[in-house]
Each structure stands twice: as C-alpha cells, then as structure tokens.
Scaffold this active site. Sequence first.
Site, PDB file in Angstrom:
ATOM      1  CE  LYS A   1       2.967  -7.632   3.135  1.00 36.77           C
ATOM      2  NZ  LYS A   1       2.278  -7.398   4.421  1.00 36.77           N
TER       3      LYS A   1
ATOM      4  CE  LYS B   1      -1.409  -4.777  -1.066  1.00 39.86           C
ATOM      5  NZ  LYS B   1      -1.438  -3.391  -0.687  1.00 39.86           N
TER       6      LYS B   1
ATOM      7  N   GLY C   1       0.805  -1.216   0.000  1.00 43.17           N
ATOM      8  CA  GLY C   1       0.000   0.000   0.000  1.00 43.17           C
ATOM      9  C   GLY C   1       0.841   1.271   0.000  1.00 43.17           C
ATOM     10  CG  ASN C   2       3.762   2.165   3.078  1.00 48.62           C
ATOM     11  OD1 ASN C   2       2.579   2.210   3.423  1.00 48.62           O
ATOM     12  ND2 ASN C   2       4.757   2.197   3.921  1.00 48.62           N
TER      13      ASN C   2
ATOM     14  CE  LYS D   1      -9.813  -5.160   3.024  1.00 54.86           C
ATOM     15  NZ  LYS D   1      -8.493  -5.051   3.585  1.00 54.86           N
TER      16      LYS D   1
END
Lengths: 315, 315
Positions: free
Chosen positions: A277, A215, A10-11, A128
């Site tokens: 992840k 994602k 996101g960063n 979510k």
Amino acid sequence: MKTALIALGGNALLLPDQKGSIEEQYKNMRVTCDILAEMIKEGYELVLTHGNGPQVGNMLMQNELASQVVPPMPLDICVAQSQGQIGYIFQQVLSNKLKMEGINRSICSLITQVLVDKDDPAFKDPTKYIGPYYLPSEANRLKEEKGWDIKEAENGKFRRVVPSPEPKSILESKIIRELVFSGEEGHIIIAAGGGGVPVVEEEEGYVGVEGVIDKYLASAVLAVDIEEEFFVMLTRVDKVCLNFGSSDERELDSMTVDQAKQYLEEGQFPPGSMGPKIKASIHFLENGGKRVLITSSEKLSAALDGKDGTYIYKD
Amino acid sequence: MKTALIALGGNALLLPDQKGSIEEQYKNMRVTCDILAEMIKEGYELVLTHGNGPQVGNMLMQNELASQVVPPMPLDICVAQSQGQIGYIFQQVLSNKLKMEGINRSICSLITQVLVDKDDPAFKDPTKYIGPYYLPSEANRLKEEKGWDIKEAENGKFRRVVPSPEPKSILESKIIRELVFSGEEGHIIIAAGGGGVPVVEEEEGYVGVEGVIDKYLASAVLAVDIEEEFFVMLTRVDKVCLNFGSSDERELDSMTVDQAKQYLEEGQFPPGSMGPKIKASIHFLENGGKRVLITSSEKLSAALDGKDGTYIYKD
C-alpha cells in the site's frame, strides 16, 4: 467535482474464515456498498477496484478437480472470469443501495487488462502463491506435466508460485477516464479487479500471461493513467502505524511521500501487509497524484472529514 | 456515422466438435475478429454481443465436480464469469488485429445485466437445457437436494432445465450508448454476453435469477435501448431460406417485418434454429430499428455491399 479512486481490501468481499459461498459474498458486499454509498451521497465520483484472491483460488481448485473432463483455463482467463463475477455482484449491490437512497447513477464493471514488461525480473523469480496445496508427489508430477513453478509453502505442503510483475499501464484507461469524468454526473466504474489481467506486448500484440499483479499497485497505475488526484485504500487498520504491533506502536495522521519512502526503507511496512500500500502510494504521488488516504472502511467517513485515517501527501 | 450492433453466433467462439480448450477459443476468435476488423476499417462503429453456451456448460461441470470442496456458484454468477472470460479474449484479439491494421480504437467489455419480468410465464415452464447429463438416480437426488427442474433430454439421460424469460431492458444501456455514440470516434463495446445476466426487480432492488436469455433477443433489446438502427446477426447460413432443407428451398434476399411474421407463423423458422433470430428481428424493427441483416461471417462483407445475406426492413 470531488473524485476518488478507491481500492477495496480483501475483507470487502470475503473474510478470512469464510469459504466463499455466494451468500457470504453478497453479505460482505452489502456492508461495503453501504459505506461507498455514503461517499457517493456526499458528491464523490468514484472508480472502484477490488481484489479476487479467494474467488480465483476457488476457480483454480475447480479447474483442477474437473481437469479430466473440462479443459482447465490458464490463470489470466481465471482472473478475467473473477472480474466478471465480482464486478457483477458489485455493480448490482451498489446500484440497489443507491436506488434505495434515491440516487440515480449508472454503474458498470469493465474487463481490464494491465500491461507488464515481459522482461520484468519477476518472471524469472515467481513468488506469489496461488491455488491449492499439493503433496510432494503431486507437486513433482505437476512440475513436469505443466511446467509450473512449485515451492514448499508450509512444512511438507507445496503450492504453485507465479510471478508478480509490476504494472506499467492500464489498457482500458482511456474509456475509464471518459466514463468517470465526462458528463455532468460521471458514471461509477468498477475496474482492474484482482489487479487486472496481466498482458505482455509481443509481435502479434498483447498476450495474457500467468501472473498476479499487486492490486494496490495496479490501482495506483490506474489512478495515474486516468489522472485521478485522490487515491483511497481501504484496509483492516484505521491508520498506518510505525512499530506496528510493538509496545511503542505509533499511529500516523499523515506523512509526506519522502517520509513514506524513508519508513519503507527502514522496514516499517512489511511486504505482505502495509508494504504494497505504501509502495502504491509512492508511485501515485510521484506520478501526478495529490493525496492518498489509508484507512478502514469503518473509519472512512470520519477520515474523509480529516478526523481519522492516515493521509500521505506529495510534500 | 455508420453504426451496427452485431450478434455473433456460437460458431464465432467454439465449433460444435471442439471441447473448449483455450487454444481453440483464441483460434476461432481470431477468425471472427479478422472479419469484424474489415467492417471497422470501412468506418463502422460497433456494439458486439456473443454467446456463451459451451463456456457456461464447462463452468457448470467444474462447479459440480468440485462441489465437495468449493461452494458451487449459481447460474447467474457463471454467466457473469463467462462474460469476463469471453469479453477478455474478444477485446484482446480484436484490439491486436486493429493495431496490426494501423487502426487505433478503444475496445472494452462491460458486464451486462438484463431485466426480466418476475411474472414471466417461462419461470413456471423451464425449457432450456443446461449443464451435464445425469443418470436417473443422480437426477432424482439433484431434484431433491437442489430443487432443480430436471427433464429427460435424451433416452435415459437427464439434464437440468432453466427458464428462458423474455428480456425487457438492458441495465447498462445508458453507458453503452454513451461509449459508442459519443466523441468523434466511438469506442467498440462488447456487451450482453451470453444474452446477459438475467435479473428481476424485487423490493430490495435487482436480484439475479437462474435462467438463460436468448442471446438474439437480448441483442435486439440492447439495440433498441441504445437506439441503434442496424442489427446484424451472424449465423451458419449465408441467407435465410424458406422451406429450409427441402427440395424447394428458396433463399431470401430481403423481406419486410410483416412477411417475416407471416413466415414465422407458417412454421418456416423452427425454434431451435432460425426462429429466435427472426423473433429478434421483429422485436427490433417494431421498436425503432431500421434494418436487419442475417448472414454468415464469410459473406458479411459481400452482404454489407448488398450482394449477399438476407435483409429485413420495417416495410
């Protein structure tokens, strides 16, 4: 041919303290693209995926504040809009950077749909959080009017929750594979933005659903579908750690997929942070993938030389 | 190999009396895709372009109504968002229709940037109305605050005007050409939505600008860039007419590019209606194109058999 699928954190697009102005989005994107350009200069063919949380959050807010005048769009449409927006900025900034470096490559963003199972248990248990916060009275009205699931996100503040179903396959993977791997110099493709637009298969064909696909997991499924062997996830930390944040924190240079599964089971990687992840890594490595690298964008270059980051291997 | 670039008229997506709900957009898209599927069944490889007027209008309205809370996005970003939205609906509905017909083809939407000249005189004379209507006091405030050009659109009602520069080239044309014309069965590509996102070339590379490119002209430039020979424009009328709407109206079966230029000069094709389509035809035929067909979607099938529509040839 050196190739990789890179999932940006996101960063890469918006920092936590930013509101999301277009200037901020371009500025962050330039930093990200400087780093990616280094990799492309070293001869990598790339598929790039990205998040869309803040952008979709802003769209949902706009939808709501304008709902008396403009028909609000459902979440799947907002995800597609965000793929357009971020893809445009991404392909423009990256291609400018490459041109400045004398590298002539075609870059393009593809609108990407991700198939999910309509019987996925996530549809019965939406978890979510998305969109704005509501007071209890608004929350009740929206539940009734729109049939939304709304939960208390913070003390007295309510938010809509949507399901986060598991991605099964990427509908556009054939085209993506062709673009990246065909020809002497493949194209650079931006795809599966925001985890992709979730669709289910009904009698009449594919139909969009309101949900958010993780994602990293969507990126792993895309990597498998296009038979990519190297999957990179850029995040805030330089390396994956055991006992993260505690006094006996230990950085990992590498692990096998079996070790990763064991650590995950032991609760080393929390759901909102490293967990997704690691799950994505396991899916990738158990379905044909060869190598995973998790690192920060600052350390990417060193990590590619084997001097930083955490690698995960099949065995 | 039979190929064509088809530019869809605004009606393909939203009818003039519709507000733009998602149900309306899907319903209209299904009608359009039924017709396109017929053409694909007959063996055509297709590149598809589309408008975005109502969708971008709605986004601009949402931007404005939410501007106290969410940073508004500039017009180029809204165009990119609309390419995401419409591209998603388009590729989903068309691929569902083809699957139902037993046709297995990959379809994808590409975010498309269109290069315009930064010295284009249009930037000094913005003429294209976009977004909501304003009262005089609001209009004055916005002129000052945002530096917008605002003109009186109707009696006492003001609207923002943006430039409509001429498209020079399509930045993603190499990828589009490859996808459509390579392999045994090319892919079906949706591109240049809404006339594409206008960008100019600056020292630092391509930079988005606030403007609206005529979608027919952008389609013609795309057709030329990918060396397409057949360019189809779908519109409300079955054939191009001389003396349109008058008692001696005359339908044209065909004309040469020279005749088209002459009629245009005579004022037969007004700017807001048939004019842009004829200009696009001329650009296409004078830059390598072979055939143009202008007709309605209802008559497309007959027109492809040479029994309806208006054809324009190089000579």
